[in-house]
Design a protein around this motif. Structure first.
Motif, PDB file in Angstrom:
ATOM      1  N   ARG A 227      -9.852   5.109  -9.269  1.00 18.40           N
ATOM      2  CA  ARG A 227     -10.414   5.583  -8.000  1.00 18.40           C
ATOM      3  C   ARG A 227     -10.165   4.624  -6.835  1.00 18.40           C
ATOM      4  NH1 ARG A 227     -14.465   3.173 -10.553  1.00 18.40           N
ATOM      5  NH2 ARG A 227     -16.396   2.632  -9.445  1.00 18.40           N
ATOM      6  N   GLY A 254     -18.175  -4.576  -5.253  1.00 13.86           N
ATOM      7  CA  GLY A 254     -18.268  -4.923  -6.682  1.00 13.86           C
ATOM      8  C   GLY A 254     -17.291  -6.010  -7.072  1.00 13.86           C
ATOM      9  N   LEU A 273     -18.309  -7.346   0.800  1.00 13.25           N
ATOM     10  CA  LEU A 273     -19.705  -7.764   0.943  1.00 13.25           C
ATOM     11  C   LEU A 273     -20.503  -7.086  -0.162  1.00 13.25           C
ATOM     12  CD1 LEU A 273     -20.217  -7.306   4.805  1.00 13.25           C
ATOM     13  CD2 LEU A 273     -19.345  -9.292   3.586  1.00 13.25           C
ATOM     14  N   ARG A 276     -23.165  -8.893  -5.641  1.00 17.72           N
ATOM     15  CA  ARG A 276     -22.530  -9.331  -6.896  1.00 17.72           C
ATOM     16  C   ARG A 276     -21.383 -10.301  -6.679  1.00 17.72           C
ATOM     17  NH1 ARG A 276     -20.901  -3.931  -9.959  1.00 17.72           N
ATOM     18  NH2 ARG A 276     -19.464  -5.324 -10.966  1.00 17.72           N
ATOM     19  N   VAL A 325     -23.716 -11.010  -0.023  1.00 17.38           N
ATOM     20  CA  VAL A 325     -24.855 -10.525   0.767  1.00 17.38           C
ATOM     21  C   VAL A 325     -25.021  -9.019   0.595  1.00 17.38           C
ATOM     22  CG1 VAL A 325     -24.872 -12.209   2.661  1.00 17.38           C
ATOM     23  CG2 VAL A 325     -23.341 -10.238   2.772  1.00 17.38           C
ATOM     24  N   GLU A 328     -27.547  -5.045   4.321  1.00 23.08           N
ATOM     25  CA  GLU A 328     -28.607  -5.207   5.331  1.00 23.08           C
ATOM     26  C   GLU A 328     -28.441  -6.563   6.052  1.00 23.08           C
ATOM     27  OE1 GLU A 328     -29.083  -4.475   2.107  1.00 23.08           O
ATOM     28  OE2 GLU A 328     -29.763  -2.393   2.186  1.00 23.08           O
ATOM     29  N   HIS A 361     -18.372   4.391  -3.604  1.00 22.61           N
ATOM     30  CA  HIS A 361     -19.537   4.476  -4.491  1.00 22.61           C
ATOM     31  C   HIS A 361     -20.466   3.284  -4.259  1.00 22.61           C
ATOM     32  CE1 HIS A 361     -17.088   7.199  -7.437  1.00 22.61           C
ATOM     33  NE2 HIS A 361     -17.327   7.762  -6.266  1.00 22.61           N
ATOM     34  N   GLN A 364     -26.874   1.849  -3.235  1.00 21.64           N
ATOM     35  CA  GLN A 364     -27.918   1.756  -2.193  1.00 21.64           C
ATOM     36  C   GLN A 364     -27.360   1.362  -0.838  1.00 21.64           C
ATOM     37  OE1 GLN A 364     -28.038   0.317  -5.211  1.00 21.64           O
ATOM     38  NE2 GLN A 364     -30.130   0.095  -5.966  1.00 21.64           N
TER      39      GLN A 364
HETATM   40  C1  LIG Z   1     -21.204   1.612  -8.400  1.00 19.12           C
HETATM   41  S1  LIG Z   1     -20.886  -0.009  -7.869  1.00 19.12           S
HETATM   42  C2  LIG Z   1     -19.384   0.265  -7.007  1.00 19.12           C
HETATM   43  C3  LIG Z   1     -18.561  -0.956  -6.891  1.00 19.12           C
HETATM   44  C4  LIG Z   1     -17.189  -0.731  -6.262  1.00 19.12           C
HETATM   45  N1  LIG Z   1     -17.275  -0.237  -4.916  1.00 19.12           N
HETATM   46  C5  LIG Z   1     -16.373   0.198  -7.116  1.00 19.12           C
HETATM   47  O1  LIG Z   1     -16.178   1.333  -6.720  1.00 19.12           O
HETATM   48  O2  LIG Z   1     -15.955  -0.225  -8.194  1.00 19.12           O
HETATM   49  C6  LIG Z   1     -22.087  -0.219  -6.632  1.00 19.12           C
HETATM   50  C7  LIG Z   1     -22.118  -1.585  -6.010  1.00 19.12           C
HETATM   51  O3  LIG Z   1     -23.062  -1.546  -4.952  1.00 19.12           O
HETATM   52  C8  LIG Z   1     -23.574  -2.835  -4.812  1.00 19.12           C
HETATM   53  N2  LIG Z   1     -24.781  -2.770  -3.966  1.00 19.12           N
HETATM   54  C9  LIG Z   1     -25.971  -2.231  -4.270  1.00 19.12           C
HETATM   55  N3  LIG Z   1     -26.826  -2.379  -3.251  1.00 19.12           N
HETATM   56  C10 LIG Z   1     -26.157  -3.007  -2.272  1.00 19.12           C
HETATM   57  C11 LIG Z   1     -26.498  -3.438  -0.953  1.00 19.12           C
HETATM   58  N4  LIG Z   1     -27.719  -3.246  -0.470  1.00 19.12           N
HETATM   59  N5  LIG Z   1     -25.553  -4.041  -0.213  1.00 19.12           N
HETATM   60  C12 LIG Z   1     -24.319  -4.235  -0.709  1.00 19.12           C
HETATM   61  N6  LIG Z   1     -23.939  -3.857  -1.940  1.00 19.12           N
HETATM   62  C13 LIG Z   1     -24.845  -3.255  -2.716  1.00 19.12           C
HETATM   63  C14 LIG Z   1     -23.818  -3.261  -6.233  1.00 19.12           C
HETATM   64  O4  LIG Z   1     -23.952  -4.672  -6.344  1.00 19.12           O
HETATM   65  C15 LIG Z   1     -22.563  -2.722  -6.909  1.00 19.12           C
HETATM   66  O5  LIG Z   1     -21.557  -3.690  -6.969  1.00 19.12           O
END
Ligand SMILES: C[S@@+](CC[C@H](N)C(=O)[O-])C[C@H]1O[C@@H](n2cnc3c(N)ncnc32)[C@H](O)[C@@H]1O
Length: 437
Positions: A227, A254, A273, A276, A325, A328, A361, A364
């Motif tokens: 994806r 991610g 950003l 993780r 970070v 937010e 994806h 939050q």
């Molecule tokens: C389903 S994963 C998707 C990761 C990547 N975009 C991918 O498609 O492989 C969702 C990601 O959202 C991040 N995340 C959740 N809340 C977040 C926030 N408030 N700000 C930034 N990232 C956030 C999580 O740490 C996680 O890495």
């Protein structure tokens, strides 16, 4: 404290006397917000204390909207595996399933587990060894048993095993911890063949879940693993190289798969950003990049890189940065930088010059993609996935709260403004992209 959700509706299946079922939550499953299944067994102790002997069979407590009287998300949040609960309700005729009216928490695993993660006993092994797991006084059973209105098959003799549904836990992880799993758990060559069938079925299911206005036929769609590559290609087609080379902010990136596609494969500056990310709370290079098998194969084919450390060094030299970070914080930093306040730091000012804000994806952070883009006055592209309705109770569409995926899409469109456009990416799963130019 006893928690009851408001009783039951007339005409529901409430004929039997109310009885108690107490036990430890071995497994928990839910189906939307209207059904929750708790498998209860005899309480276990943390590893270091004396183990209680397992006795009779485990039982299932069902919280259904119709009987419990309200949606069950609160129970789902309050009760965790390992907790010991007492449920009040009526037994179904099979004598194994209790329709719950109310429950109370007797003991939380978090309080007694000594910091250990709760691990339910391997029921299949326990059965083989001749002990089950439960602890309740039960009415003697009859035959008919349904779960959430779906009839459950009686145990099937081995000769008919192949006709049973494949166990999804077994197929995904090679482990099934359910105490009474009637599904098929193939082994050896049967397992290999079943895995092929399982993957085909999953693809078919994903194809049938496609949205009605998605124009891409399933033959043209790629799998979940591709994806980021598909999204990167789409970004290049829609925004063009010139804009993207001005820099892409990847929210909730991610492990940086999209950033790899943009920065490493296309030399497009990109900053991820995400809480993780490995670095600190300021944009910085991505040291110790985790090189996936596919990325390594690509780096080898393109540049002849052989070792893992060579691949990491190559990634480090690309225009790819990261910052640990949540979105937010980034919005807050962007606000400060855009005001040219004295608190602004050069790293964040630099980020404000990036040209596009994206999120694949982003969980939050989905709303945050649009908010940051607005703050910076930049175009955005976001591929939403989950709704996280309970975490954003303030989101509303006219008079109703945003609860479903369709609600979320509508809410994002309203939030982003009338110039928002929609497209579909060529991969299975949640592939709708909202964007502005
Ligand atoms: C389903 S994963 C998707 C990761 C990547 N975009 C991918 O498609 O492989 C969702 C990601 O959202 C991040 N995340 C959740 N809340 C977040 C926030 N408030 N700000 C930034 N990232 C956030 C999580 O740490 C996680 O890495």
């Amino acid at each position: 404290m006893e928690c009851s959700a408001g009783g039951h509706f007339p005409g529901q299946r409430l004929s039997g006397p109310q009885e108690l079922l107490e036990g430890q939550v071995l497994h928990k499953r839910s189906c939307g917000n209207k059904l929750l299944f708790l498998e209860l067994g005899a309480a276990q102790q943390p590893k270091n204390s004396m183990q209680l002997p397992a006795s009779a069979q485990s039982r299932e407590a069902i919280f259904s909207f119709e009987v419990y009287g309200t949606e069950v998300r609160e129970v789902r949040k309050q009760v965790s595996v390992g907790d010991t609960v007492s449920c009040k309700g009526t037994w179904r005729s099979c004598g194994r399933i209790l329709d719950v009216f109310s429950y109370s928490m007797l003991c939380r695993w978090a309080d007694v587990g000594g910091g250990e993660t709760f691990a339910a006993p391997d029921a299949r092994k326990a059965d083989e060894m001749g002990h089950g797991l439960a602890n309740t006084k039960m009415p003697q059973s009859s035959n008919d048993c349904t779960i959430g209105g779906v009839p459950q098959p009686p145990p099937v003799p081995d000769s008919t095993a192949r006709r049973r549904a494949l166990c999804k836990f077994w197929m995904s992880n090679g482990i099934c911890r359910r105490t009474q799993c009637n599904c098929y758990h193939p082994e050896g060559d049967d397992l290999k063949a079943a895995r092929v069938r399982w993957r085909q079925e999953q693809l078919q299911r994903a194809a049938s879940n496609a949205q009605p206005d998605d124009p891409h036929p399933k033959q043209e769609k790629k799998g979940h693993a591709a994806r980021a590559a598909v999204f990167a290609e789409w970004l290049c087609e829609v925004f063009g190289d010139d804009i993207l080379r001005g820099g892409v902010v990847d929210i909730a990136g991610g492990r940086g798969e999209l950033a790899f596609e943009l920065s490493v494969k296309r030399n497009i500056p990109c900053i991820v950003l995400d809480p993780r990310c490995p670095g600190a709370d300021r944009p910085a290079p991505w040291n110790d990049w985790h090189v996936s098998r596919q990325q390594r194969a690509w780096l080898k084919s393109q540049f002849g890189l052989r070792s893992y450390s060579e691949c990491q060094a190559h990634v480090l030299a690309c225009p790819l940065r990261q910052c640990q970070v949540p979105v937010e914080t980034a919005i807050e930093k962007a606000r400060i930088s855009m005001k040219k306040s004295s608190e602004a730091s050069p790293e964040w000012e630099d980020l404000c010059s990036f040209r596009v804000v994206v999120g694949l994806h982003p969980d939050q952070a989905t709303g945050g993609v649009i908010e940051l883009a607005k703050e910076l006055g930049r175009p955005f592209a976001v591929v939403p996935c989950c709704t996280f309705a309970d975490e954003f109770p303030e989101r509303h569409l006219e008079q109703r709260p945003v609860r479903t995926y369709a609600d979320l899409i509508e809410w994002l469109q309203v939030t982003a403004g009338p110039a928002t456009r929609k497209d579909f990416l060529r991969f299975f799963g949640k592939n709708l992209v909202l964007f502005s130019r």
